[in-house]
Design an enzyme around this catalytic site. Structure first.
Site, PDB file in Angstrom:
ATOM      1  N   GLU A 184     -17.504  22.280  24.484  1.00 38.52           N
ATOM      2  CA  GLU A 184     -16.788  21.011  24.125  1.00 38.52           C
ATOM      3  C   GLU A 184     -15.984  20.523  25.132  1.00 38.52           C
ATOM      4  O   GLU A 184     -15.769  19.226  25.374  1.00 38.52           O
ATOM      5  CB  GLU A 184     -16.388  21.090  22.731  1.00 38.52           C
ATOM      6  CG  GLU A 184     -15.719  19.760  22.362  1.00 38.52           C
ATOM      7  CD  GLU A 184     -15.255  19.917  20.696  1.00 38.52           C
ATOM      8  OE1 GLU A 184     -15.090  20.851  20.188  1.00 38.52           O
ATOM      9  OE2 GLU A 184     -14.638  18.753  20.244  1.00 38.52           O
ATOM     10  N   GLU A 221      -9.650  24.804   2.969  1.00 38.66           N
ATOM     11  CA  GLU A 221      -8.975  24.042   2.374  1.00 38.66           C
ATOM     12  C   GLU A 221      -9.263  22.824   1.632  1.00 38.66           C
ATOM     13  O   GLU A 221      -8.530  22.455   0.467  1.00 38.66           O
ATOM     14  CB  GLU A 221      -7.707  23.231   3.439  1.00 38.66           C
ATOM     15  CG  GLU A 221      -8.719  22.295   4.268  1.00 38.66           C
ATOM     16  CD  GLU A 221      -9.277  22.551   5.568  1.00 38.66           C
ATOM     17  OE1 GLU A 221      -9.613  23.825   5.518  1.00 38.66           O
ATOM     18  OE2 GLU A 221      -9.319  22.006   6.564  1.00 38.66           O
ATOM     19  N   SER A 249       0.758  -1.264  -0.104  1.00 36.39           N
ATOM     20  CA  SER A 249      -0.023   0.004   0.026  1.00 36.39           C
ATOM     21  C   SER A 249       1.129   1.108   0.147  1.00 36.39           C
ATOM     22  O   SER A 249       2.101   1.094   0.275  1.00 36.39           O
ATOM     23  CB  SER A 249      -0.914   0.012   1.327  1.00 36.39           C
ATOM     24  OG  SER A 249      -0.114  -0.091   2.551  1.00 36.39           O
ATOM     25  N   CYS A 290     -11.837  26.315  11.588  1.00 35.08           N
ATOM     26  CA  CYS A 290     -12.850  25.609  12.422  1.00 35.08           C
ATOM     27  C   CYS A 290     -12.522  25.486  13.982  1.00 35.08           C
ATOM     28  O   CYS A 290     -12.762  26.629  14.598  1.00 35.08           O
ATOM     29  CB  CYS A 290     -12.929  24.152  11.820  1.00 35.08           C
ATOM     30  SG  CYS A 290     -14.596  23.338  12.083  1.00 35.08           S
ATOM     31  N   LYS A 344       9.963  -9.325  -9.872  1.00 33.98           N
ATOM     32  CA  LYS A 344       9.017 -10.584  -9.381  1.00 33.98           C
ATOM     33  C   LYS A 344       7.763 -10.138  -8.602  1.00 33.98           C
ATOM     34  O   LYS A 344       6.656 -10.659  -8.928  1.00 33.98           O
ATOM     35  CB  LYS A 344      10.062 -11.502  -8.515  1.00 33.98           C
ATOM     36  CG  LYS A 344       9.206 -12.850  -8.146  1.00 33.98           C
ATOM     37  CD  LYS A 344       9.344 -13.723  -9.259  1.00 33.98           C
ATOM     38  CE  LYS A 344      10.850 -14.321  -9.303  1.00 33.98           C
ATOM     39  NZ  LYS A 344      10.878 -15.315 -10.618  1.00 33.98           N
ATOM     40  N   GLY A 375      -9.649  26.009  14.934  1.00 33.86           N
ATOM     41  CA  GLY A 375      -8.727  27.093  15.103  1.00 33.86           C
ATOM     42  C   GLY A 375      -9.479  28.308  15.430  1.00 33.86           C
ATOM     43  O   GLY A 375      -8.916  29.489  15.886  1.00 33.86           O
ATOM     44  N   MET A 376     -10.743  28.631  14.670  1.00 32.51           N
ATOM     45  CA  MET A 376     -11.384  29.849  14.885  1.00 32.51           C
ATOM     46  C   MET A 376     -11.900  29.715  16.310  1.00 32.51           C
ATOM     47  O   MET A 376     -11.970  30.752  17.113  1.00 32.51           O
ATOM     48  CB  MET A 376     -12.647  30.027  13.905  1.00 32.51           C
ATOM     49  CG  MET A 376     -13.417  31.294  14.219  1.00 32.51           C
ATOM     50  SD  MET A 376     -15.044  31.293  13.446  1.00 32.51           S
ATOM     51  CE  MET A 376     -16.053  30.960  14.767  1.00 32.51           C
ATOM     52  N   HIS A 415     -14.252  24.993   6.489  1.00 32.02           N
ATOM     53  CA  HIS A 415     -12.794  24.392   5.942  1.00 32.02           C
ATOM     54  C   HIS A 415     -12.373  24.993   4.338  1.00 32.02           C
ATOM     55  O   HIS A 415     -12.583  24.097   3.357  1.00 32.02           O
ATOM     56  CB  HIS A 415     -13.044  22.964   6.026  1.00 32.02           C
ATOM     57  CG  HIS A 415     -12.951  22.275   7.391  1.00 32.02           C
ATOM     58  ND1 HIS A 415     -11.761  22.186   8.019  1.00 32.02           N
ATOM     59  CD2 HIS A 415     -13.956  22.133   7.924  1.00 32.02           C
ATOM     60  CE1 HIS A 415     -12.154  21.697   9.314  1.00 32.02           C
ATOM     61  NE2 HIS A 415     -13.464  21.648   9.268  1.00 32.02           N
ATOM     62  N   TYR A 456      -5.399   9.670  12.633  1.00 33.19           N
ATOM     63  CA  TYR A 456      -4.188   8.892  13.029  1.00 33.19           C
ATOM     64  C   TYR A 456      -4.227   7.503  12.197  1.00 33.19           C
ATOM     65  O   TYR A 456      -3.199   7.136  11.671  1.00 33.19           O
ATOM     66  CB  TYR A 456      -3.981   8.540  14.609  1.00 33.19           C
ATOM     67  CG  TYR A 456      -2.863   9.668  14.989  1.00 33.19           C
ATOM     68  CD1 TYR A 456      -1.787  10.001  14.067  1.00 33.19           C
ATOM     69  CD2 TYR A 456      -3.039  10.420  16.135  1.00 33.19           C
ATOM     70  CE1 TYR A 456      -0.762  10.994  14.540  1.00 33.19           C
ATOM     71  CE2 TYR A 456      -2.076  11.441  16.771  1.00 33.19           C
ATOM     72  CZ  TYR A 456      -0.902  11.432  15.947  1.00 33.19           C
ATOM     73  OH  TYR A 456       0.028  12.489  16.489  1.00 33.19           O
TER      74      TYR A 456
HETATM   75  N1  GLN Z   1     -14.768  20.354  17.458  1.00 28.70           N
HETATM   76  C1  GLN Z   1     -15.295  21.485  17.026  1.00 28.70           C
HETATM   77  C2  GLN Z   1     -16.766  21.340  16.530  1.00 28.70           C
HETATM   78  O1  GLN Z   1     -17.180  20.212  16.623  1.00 28.70           O
HETATM   79  C3  GLN Z   1     -14.197  21.668  15.609  1.00 28.70           C
HETATM   80  C4  GLN Z   1     -14.497  20.858  14.621  1.00 28.70           C
HETATM   81  C5  GLN Z   1     -13.354  20.978  13.530  1.00 28.70           C
HETATM   82  O2  GLN Z   1     -12.635  21.488  13.770  1.00 28.70           O
HETATM   83  N2  GLN Z   1     -13.818  20.469  12.407  1.00 28.70           N
HETATM   84  O3  GLN Z   1     -17.625  22.037  16.389  1.00 28.70           O
END
Ligand code: GLN
Length: 533
Positions: free
Chosen positions: A406, A510, A13, A382, A190, A384-385, A508, A54
């Site tokens: 959370e 990205e 893989s 996300c 091979k 990060g905000m 997101h 992970y």
């Molecule tokens: N854990 C956060 C939430 O559920 C941010 C989720 C994320 O960063 N994708 O709102």
């Protein structure tokens, strides 16, 4: 008549099957053909949404909110094809459908078997993609390695497909490894021979072999592979290690892989146009004018694939600005241990990605505080905000215990919390705010300058939201709420004034960045970093 290309993998893989599939799609698209791609995943999870990054790498989110395998990210980055929930199928989904039909009594008491019922459902899903996309060519990547127990039903479906749609409309490509043995100074064919044998036992005769290799393949080696594997010599394609994945379409093009495929299908098409890709992507990537250091502060730092789209989006921004970006991957727990100064000093930009769960949260918040106070360009995505809001509430507005519910459900200052309607939700899979939502951008803000548009659409994957009870207070302390999802009055973008670049988003970006069309939030981050330098 739609044409179908099945791509299987052999020997080991991690050979880059997804990138190979995307690159083949790219060279076919450059011949003015409409392409789409699909990934068949052999695991039993119903979707990758609840899988550990992970183990499985990032979860790629499509416009329609499907949580899919990260290979769909490659497909969208390399081509114009747009992915939907139909473009990724797992064994779990396939069985789910068949079993629910059985429960409904649709099979009228017949015995339900892998052949024909499971293989039939797999084929239906492939045909559905062809129908929805209206593509000339559908490329189907089969996950795993030939010889695995798990992928057998997918391979069997691929074999049967020829009977359904006609020999001339199906092509099999097998990606293998041709290893170089250093002590013997020899290239070994091979493992490839054995892998092709295994495929042939299943009834699939590959038409094209793509050989991943460290060393160039001599004519002799190609002849040997051709003879033993029963594949024409020109259809033995070499795929050497390259510095950038974005070179691979050019590598395939040089070996006229597009011609070989078109002639198999008896398709006549316009000449290829990859000059733009060559000029605007590859050449720019290899002629940087400056180097900048960007820190990515997250908790899945050990695995390259966990933040795949983010690293790619940084590369796109580097291409766009013609700079070299050196990414320092920093574990946010290390920032908790050693403090931000030690690890972040000298960084030209800081990016804090999304994530779930409390581990490493305080480190992310500290990293953001460092960026805010030291005027280091910052982009938060996300989570990060959400962390940027917590940092600001604590550090600037004096709400010392501000937090997201959370991480601290009983906090007195829940600046990030669940919406009332979400509090009832118990299932973990597929219950978040997922997929594309519109966002209105406030005039005369950094967001407006970055996007140059007043209405945008971006992809989401989260549960928690900015808590509007704190909007007035944070605004009075200087935070700008520059993007709003108007229908529900949800905060989508925050930013700070008097800072060279401090912006964070609930979505997101990205997922929508491409090598030849860098996302503006990333591009402007790297630009600010280069200006700081
Ligand atoms: N854990 C956060 C939430 O559920 C941010 C989720 C994320 O960063 N994708 O709102």
């Amino acid at each position: 008549m739609t044409k179908y290309i099945f791509i299987t993998g052999g020997v080991i893989s991690s050979l880059g099957k997804g990138i190979a599939a995307a690159s083949i799609a790219k060279i076919l698209e450059s011949r003015s053909l409409k392409v789409t791609l699909m990934k068949l995943d052999p695991y039993i999870n119903v979707d990758p949404g609840t899988m550990n990054p992970y183990q499985h790498g990032e979860v790629y989110v499509t416009e329609d909110g499907a949580e899919t395998d990260l290979d769909l990210g490659h497909y969208e980055r390399f081509t114009k094809a747009s992915m939907t929930k139909f473009n990724n199928a797992t064994t779990g989904q396939v069985y789910n459908t068949v079993i629910s039909h059985e429960r409904r009594g649709d099979y009228l008491g017949k015995t339900i078997q892998v052949i024909p019922h499971i293989t039939g459902e797999i084929k239906n899903r492939i045909k559905k993609v062809a129908e929805v996309s209206q593509a000339d060519i559908v490329l189907i990547e089969i996950g795993g390695t030939v010889g695995d127990i798990e992928s057998l039903p997918f391979l069997e479906a691929a074999r049967q497909f020829k009977l359904d749609v006609g020999e001339k409309n199906v092509l099999y490509i097998h990606l293998t490894l041709v290893p170089y043995i250093k002590v013997a100074d020899e290239i070994k064919t091979k493992p490839t021979q054995h892998s092709v044998q295994t495929l042939r036992q299943i009834g699939i005769l590959p038409d094209i072999l793509i050989c991943r290799t460290e060393k160039p393949l001599s004519d002799e080696v190609k002849e040997k592979i051709s003879l033993f594997c029963n594949v024409r010599k020109e259809a033995v394609i070499e795929s050497p290690d390259v510095e950038s994945i974005y070179q691979i379409p050019l590598v395939f093009k040089e070996q006229i892989l597009d011609e070989i495929i078109l002639s198999h299908f008896s398709l006549i098409s316009k000449p290829s146009n990859l000059q733009d890709w060559q000029k605007n992507v590859v050449e720019r990537l290899f002629s940087p004018k400056k180097t900048v250091q960007v820190a990515v502060v997250g908790k899945y730092i050990g695995l390259q694939d966990a933040y795949k789209s983010i690293y790619e989006a940084i590369t796109h921004a580097a291409i766009n600005n013609q700079v070299k970006v050196e990414v320092s991957k920093i574990d946010s727990e290390d920032i908790e241990k050693h403090g931000p100064e030690k690890l972040l000093k000298g960084m030209d930009a800081i990016l804090v990605p999304g994530g779930f769960g409390g581990r490493g949260i305080e480190g992310k918040i500290k990293a953001i505080g460092f960026a805010r106070k030291n005027k280091v360009p910052f982009l938060g995505l996300c989570l990060g905000m959400q962390c940027a809001v917590v940092d600001f509430a604590r550090g600037v507005c004096g709400l010392k215990d501000a937090n997201s519910t959370e991480f601290k459900p009983k906090t007195k200052n829940p600046v990030i919390s669940l919406l009332l309607e979400q509090k009832e939700v118990k299932d973990l899979g597929g219950t978040m705010r997922l997929g594309a939502y519109p966002c209105k951008i406030k005039a005369n803000t950094l967001a407006a300058k970055v996007y140059k548009q007043s209405l945008i659409s971006e992809r989401h994957r989260h549960r928690y939201e900015f808590n509007n009870k704190f909007r007035k207070l944070l605004e009075s302390c200087g935070m700008v709420f520059s993007g709003i999802y108007q229908k529900k009055n949800l905060v989508e973008i925050i930013e700070l004034k008097n800072h060279p670049y401090f912006i964070a988003v609930q979505f997101h970006p990205e997922f929508k960045s491409k090598p030849d069309a860098a996302h503006p939030l990333f591009s402007q981050l790297i630009r600010a970093a280069a200006e700081k330098k």
